[in-house]
Design a protein around this motif. Structure first.
Motif, PDB file in Angstrom:
ATOM      1  N   HIS A 204       0.389  -1.030   0.290  1.00  0.00           N
ATOM      2  CA  HIS A 204      -0.086  -0.188  -0.601  1.00  0.00           C
ATOM      3  C   HIS A 204       0.934   1.278   0.273  1.00  0.00           C
ATOM      4  O   HIS A 204       2.044   1.206   0.859  1.00  0.00           O
ATOM      5  N   ILE A 205       0.379   2.372  -0.568  1.00  0.00           N
ATOM      6  CA  ILE A 205       1.119   3.575  -0.703  1.00  0.00           C
ATOM      7  C   ILE A 205       0.062   4.469   0.244  1.00  0.00           C
ATOM      8  O   ILE A 205      -1.215   4.675  -1.046  1.00  0.00           O
ATOM      9  N   ASN A 206      -0.027   5.301   0.870  1.00  0.00           N
ATOM     10  CA  ASN A 206      -0.928   7.052   1.108  1.00  0.00           C
ATOM     11  C   ASN A 206       0.150   7.879   1.397  1.00  0.00           C
ATOM     12  O   ASN A 206       0.747   8.677   2.480  1.00  0.00           O
ATOM     13  N   ASN A 207      -0.436   7.860  -0.041  1.00  0.00           N
ATOM     14  CA  ASN A 207      -0.318   9.650   0.284  1.00  0.00           C
ATOM     15  C   ASN A 207      -0.699  11.320   0.596  1.00  0.00           C
ATOM     16  O   ASN A 207      -0.653  11.992   1.096  1.00  0.00           O
ATOM     17  N   ARG A 208      -2.498  10.735   1.607  1.00  0.00           N
ATOM     18  CA  ARG A 208      -3.154  11.357   1.793  1.00  0.00           C
ATOM     19  C   ARG A 208      -3.411  10.706   3.109  1.00  0.00           C
ATOM     20  O   ARG A 208      -4.785  10.870   3.361  1.00  0.00           O
ATOM     21  N   VAL A 215      -8.565   2.849   5.382  1.00  0.00           N
ATOM     22  CA  VAL A 215      -8.474   2.625   4.513  1.00  0.00           C
ATOM     23  C   VAL A 215      -7.489   2.999   3.328  1.00  0.00           C
ATOM     24  O   VAL A 215      -6.555   3.744   2.723  1.00  0.00           O
ATOM     25  N   ASP A 216      -7.235   2.105   2.473  1.00  0.00           N
ATOM     26  CA  ASP A 216      -6.087   2.135   1.677  1.00  0.00           C
ATOM     27  C   ASP A 216      -6.800   3.467  -0.266  1.00  0.00           C
ATOM     28  O   ASP A 216      -7.049   3.341  -0.709  1.00  0.00           O
ATOM     29  N   GLU A 217      -5.030   3.642  -0.116  1.00  0.00           N
ATOM     30  CA  GLU A 217      -5.501   4.769  -1.026  1.00  0.00           C
ATOM     31  C   GLU A 217      -5.106   4.804  -2.724  1.00  0.00           C
ATOM     32  O   GLU A 217      -5.435   4.501  -3.874  1.00  0.00           O
ATOM     33  N   THR A 218      -3.348   4.104  -2.053  1.00  0.00           N
ATOM     34  CA  THR A 218      -2.896   2.965  -3.776  1.00  0.00           C
ATOM     35  C   THR A 218      -2.498   1.635  -3.274  1.00  0.00           C
ATOM     36  O   THR A 218      -2.134   1.491  -3.065  1.00  0.00           O
ATOM     37  N   THR A 219      -2.420   1.150  -4.044  1.00  0.00           N
ATOM     38  CA  THR A 219      -2.654  -0.534  -4.023  1.00  0.00           C
ATOM     39  C   THR A 219      -1.676  -0.933  -5.466  1.00  0.00           C
ATOM     40  O   THR A 219      -2.058  -0.849  -6.529  1.00  0.00           O
ATOM     41  N   LEU A 220      -0.205  -1.327  -4.689  1.00  0.00           N
ATOM     42  CA  LEU A 220       0.512  -2.025  -5.601  1.00  0.00           C
ATOM     43  C   LEU A 220       0.517  -3.799  -5.503  1.00  0.00           C
ATOM     44  O   LEU A 220       0.634  -3.728  -4.373  1.00  0.00           O
ATOM     45  N   TYR A 221       0.338  -3.936  -6.779  1.00  0.00           N
ATOM     46  CA  TYR A 221       0.508  -5.585  -6.720  1.00  0.00           C
ATOM     47  C   TYR A 221       0.805  -6.405  -7.427  1.00  0.00           C
ATOM     48  O   TYR A 221       0.333  -6.115  -8.569  1.00  0.00           O
ATOM     49  N   GLN A 222       1.688  -7.679  -7.388  1.00  0.00           N
ATOM     50  CA  GLN A 222       2.141  -8.690  -8.011  1.00  0.00           C
ATOM     51  C   GLN A 222       1.638  -9.792  -8.285  1.00  0.00           C
ATOM     52  O   GLN A 222       1.450 -10.322  -7.766  1.00  0.00           O
ATOM     53  N   PHE A 223       0.981 -10.325  -9.250  1.00  0.00           N
ATOM     54  CA  PHE A 223       0.212 -11.688  -9.664  1.00  0.00           C
ATOM     55  C   PHE A 223       2.082 -13.368 -10.471  1.00  0.00           C
ATOM     56  O   PHE A 223       2.295 -12.536 -11.380  1.00  0.00           O
ATOM     57  N   SER A 235      -3.996   0.092  -8.781  1.00  0.00           N
ATOM     58  CA  SER A 235      -5.100   0.791  -8.612  1.00  0.00           C
ATOM     59  C   SER A 235      -4.918   1.827  -7.197  1.00  0.00           C
ATOM     60  O   SER A 235      -4.343   1.868  -6.799  1.00  0.00           O
ATOM     61  N   SER A 236      -5.600   2.584  -7.725  1.00  0.00           N
ATOM     62  CA  SER A 236      -5.399   4.165  -7.350  1.00  0.00           C
ATOM     63  C   SER A 236      -6.250   4.779  -7.069  1.00  0.00           C
ATOM     64  O   SER A 236      -7.097   4.774  -7.986  1.00  0.00           O
ATOM     65  N   PHE A 237      -6.681   5.652  -5.673  1.00  0.00           N
ATOM     66  CA  PHE A 237      -7.918   6.571  -5.230  1.00  0.00           C
ATOM     67  C   PHE A 237      -7.320   7.872  -5.761  1.00  0.00           C
ATOM     68  O   PHE A 237      -7.639   8.951  -5.399  1.00  0.00           O
ATOM     69  N   GLY A 238      -5.787   8.064  -6.448  1.00  0.00           N
ATOM     70  CA  GLY A 238      -4.818   9.167  -6.611  1.00  0.00           C
ATOM     71  C   GLY A 238      -4.159   9.831  -7.301  1.00  0.00           C
ATOM     72  O   GLY A 238      -3.724  10.594  -7.928  1.00  0.00           O
ATOM     73  N   ILE A 239      -4.449   8.674  -8.301  1.00  0.00           N
ATOM     74  CA  ILE A 239      -3.762   8.728  -9.750  1.00  0.00           C
ATOM     75  C   ILE A 239      -5.161   8.440 -10.796  1.00  0.00           C
ATOM     76  O   ILE A 239      -5.582   7.777 -10.842  1.00  0.00           O
ATOM     77  N   ASN A 240      -4.513   9.227 -12.256  1.00  0.00           N
ATOM     78  CA  ASN A 240      -5.626   9.046 -12.931  1.00  0.00           C
ATOM     79  C   ASN A 240      -5.068   8.463 -14.101  1.00  0.00           C
ATOM     80  O   ASN A 240      -3.805   8.713 -14.615  1.00  0.00           O
ATOM     81  N   THR A 241      -5.317   6.614 -13.727  1.00  0.00           N
ATOM     82  CA  THR A 241      -4.647   6.087 -14.871  1.00  0.00           C
ATOM     83  C   THR A 241      -5.831   4.985 -15.863  1.00  0.00           C
ATOM     84  O   THR A 241      -6.434   5.001 -14.801  1.00  0.00           O
ATOM     85  N   ASN A 242      -5.574   5.147 -16.844  1.00  0.00           N
ATOM     86  CA  ASN A 242      -5.951   4.006 -16.865  1.00  0.00           C
ATOM     87  C   ASN A 242      -5.760   2.824 -17.959  1.00  0.00           C
ATOM     88  O   ASN A 242      -5.440   3.441 -19.234  1.00  0.00           O
ATOM     89  N   PHE A 243      -4.728   1.600 -18.272  1.00  0.00           N
ATOM     90  CA  PHE A 243      -4.171   1.357 -19.405  1.00  0.00           C
ATOM     91  C   PHE A 243      -3.709  -0.306 -18.775  1.00  0.00           C
ATOM     92  O   PHE A 243      -3.648  -0.568 -17.345  1.00  0.00           O
ATOM     93  N   LEU A 244      -3.575  -0.597 -20.463  1.00  0.00           N
ATOM     94  CA  LEU A 244      -3.164  -2.499 -19.795  1.00  0.00           C
ATOM     95  C   LEU A 244      -1.840  -2.704 -20.740  1.00  0.00           C
ATOM     96  O   LEU A 244      -2.185  -1.922 -22.067  1.00  0.00           O
ATOM     97  N   LYS A 245      -0.813  -3.130 -20.517  1.00  0.00           N
ATOM     98  CA  LYS A 245       0.130  -3.450 -21.016  1.00  0.00           C
ATOM     99  C   LYS A 245       0.320  -5.048 -21.118  1.00  0.00           C
ATOM    100  O   LYS A 245       0.551  -5.612 -20.070  1.00  0.00           O
ATOM    101  N   VAL A 246       0.689  -5.363 -22.647  1.00  0.00           N
ATOM    102  CA  VAL A 246       0.745  -7.186 -21.878  1.00  0.00           C
ATOM    103  C   VAL A 246       2.093  -7.542 -23.052  1.00  0.00           C
ATOM    104  O   VAL A 246       1.979  -6.920 -24.209  1.00  0.00           O
TER     105      VAL A 246
END
Ligand code: NAD
Length: 327
Positions: A204-208, A215-223, A235-246
């Motif tokens: 988790h990363i909480n900048n605010r 609750v969590d603001e930004t969460t990074l995870y690896q599968f 997944s973030s409540f702090g960063i505007n982003t929406n992409f998928l790369k493969v």
């Protein structure tokens, strides 16, 4: 014949997206509403021509069992309330559509699936993207191994959430970025991989902290996937982003955006993915209505919603313990 849909919870998503989409659907229509706010009932009644007998409060909701106008109850409440209203709708003998995320816990999901099965009602999760041909296109790349095996997935979905007092910042109501938004990047990774993750690590990363107190603001995870593919998600409540790369053995895919309401598009080694779509929610509801009428399985049933919630639980555990968690 069209199915009558009753929306439960007349907040942002019902008001701005689902009700307008239900004016475009061909196999279902907005037949009723369930709301705790009499003023909203008045506005909706006028705007959408809803008869008084199809308007319910949370207290009178169970009487919907006696209303033949309503075939489907669509639960659009904060996540912590999904279980109660899905179970009550199933017991009232109605098919159920439930917004994502399905519920805060796997235990909730199991109870929801059981209630619908016991009462012989269909259960679909509001995974609008699975009905989008642009999503289906990248699912196909994995399934048909067009560019060889999947090697690396990078996926992010987020926006800037800062509404003080909103349920998205409230743990008890099912908030938190993984609790709410998390299913988008999880779906992106799972659908692009074409298989299920078996191991997860998370941070988790909480900048605010003044805003994200519980609750969590930004969460990074690896599968890690059984094939050896790996995914790195945000997944973030702090960063505007929406992409998928493969990255595949023999090429690449880049969708940007990958899970928006409209305009999902991308490029890949062999060309473009850019299918036109009039209204994603209308397509979702029309297809789910058809599945009910034809007694076919739902495209995204409760079991699919529960897969993501099991992963969300594992992500929270991995972030809390700092250890890799088996799913
Ligand atoms: P919202 O806060 O705008 O609306 C929630 C509604 O629930 C309001 O009408 C509110 O009055 C009602 N409610 C009843 N009891 C409540 C309580 N105790 N606390 C708070 N609200 C209460 O939320 P929303 O953005 O419309 O989200 C509703 C659901 O839809 C969530 O599950 C959310 O994740 C989902 N959603 C899905 C999408 C999508 O793209 N599929 C988009 C937005 C929201």
């Amino acid at each position: 014949e069209r199915l009558g849909v009753a929306l439960v919870g007349l907040g942002y998503y019902s008001t701005d997206l689902l009700a307008p989409a239900l004016q475009l659907t061909k196999n279902c229509y907005l037949a009723g509403i369930v709301t705790g706010t009499p003023a909203k009932a008045e506005t909706w009644k006028k705007k959408y021509n809803i008869p008084d007998k199809n308007i319910y409060s949370y207290d009178t909701f169970d009487q919907i069992a006696n209303n033949p106008d309503i075939d489907v109850v669509y639960v659009v409440l904060p996540p912590s309330m999904h279980r109660e209203y899905v179970v009550r709708a199933a017991k009232a003998g109605k098919h159920v559509w439930c917004e994502k995320p399905m519920a805060p816990t796997v235990k909730d999901c199991e109870a929801m699936i059981k209630a619908c099965a016991d009462n012989k009602q269909s259960l679909a999760i509001g995974y609008r993207c699975q009905h989008d041909p642009n999503t289906q296109a990248f699912m196909k790349l994995a399934k048909e191994k067009t560019l060889g095996k999947v090697k690396l997935i990078t996926c992010a979905a987020g926006y800037n959430e800062g509404r003080v007092g909103h349920w998205k910042l409230n743990k008890a109501l099912g908030g938190g970025v993984m609790g709410d938004m998390g299913v988008y990047a999880i779906q992106g990774a799972r659908l692009a991989a074409g298989e299920e993750p078996m191991l997860v690590t998370a941070q988790h990363i909480n900048n605010r902290p003044e805003l994200f107190k519980e609750v969590d603001e930004t969460t990074l995870y690896q599968f890690h996937f059984p094939s050896g593919a790996i995914a790195n998600c945000t997944s973030s409540f702090g960063i505007n982003t929406n992409f998928l790369k493969v990255n595949y053995e023999k090429g690449f895919l880049h969708m940007d955006p990958f899970s928006a309401y409209k305009g999902n598009k991308g490029t890949y080694t062999n060309g473009e993915i850019n299918f036109p779509l009039d209204n994603q929610q209308a397509k979702q509801m029309d297809e789910d209505a058809t599945s009910i009428m034809q007694k076919q399985p739902m495209l995204a049933p409760g079991e699919e919603g529960m897969r993501d919630i099991r992963i969300v639980e594992s992500i929270y555990e991995a972030a809390r313990t700092g250890k890799a968690v088996k799913i």
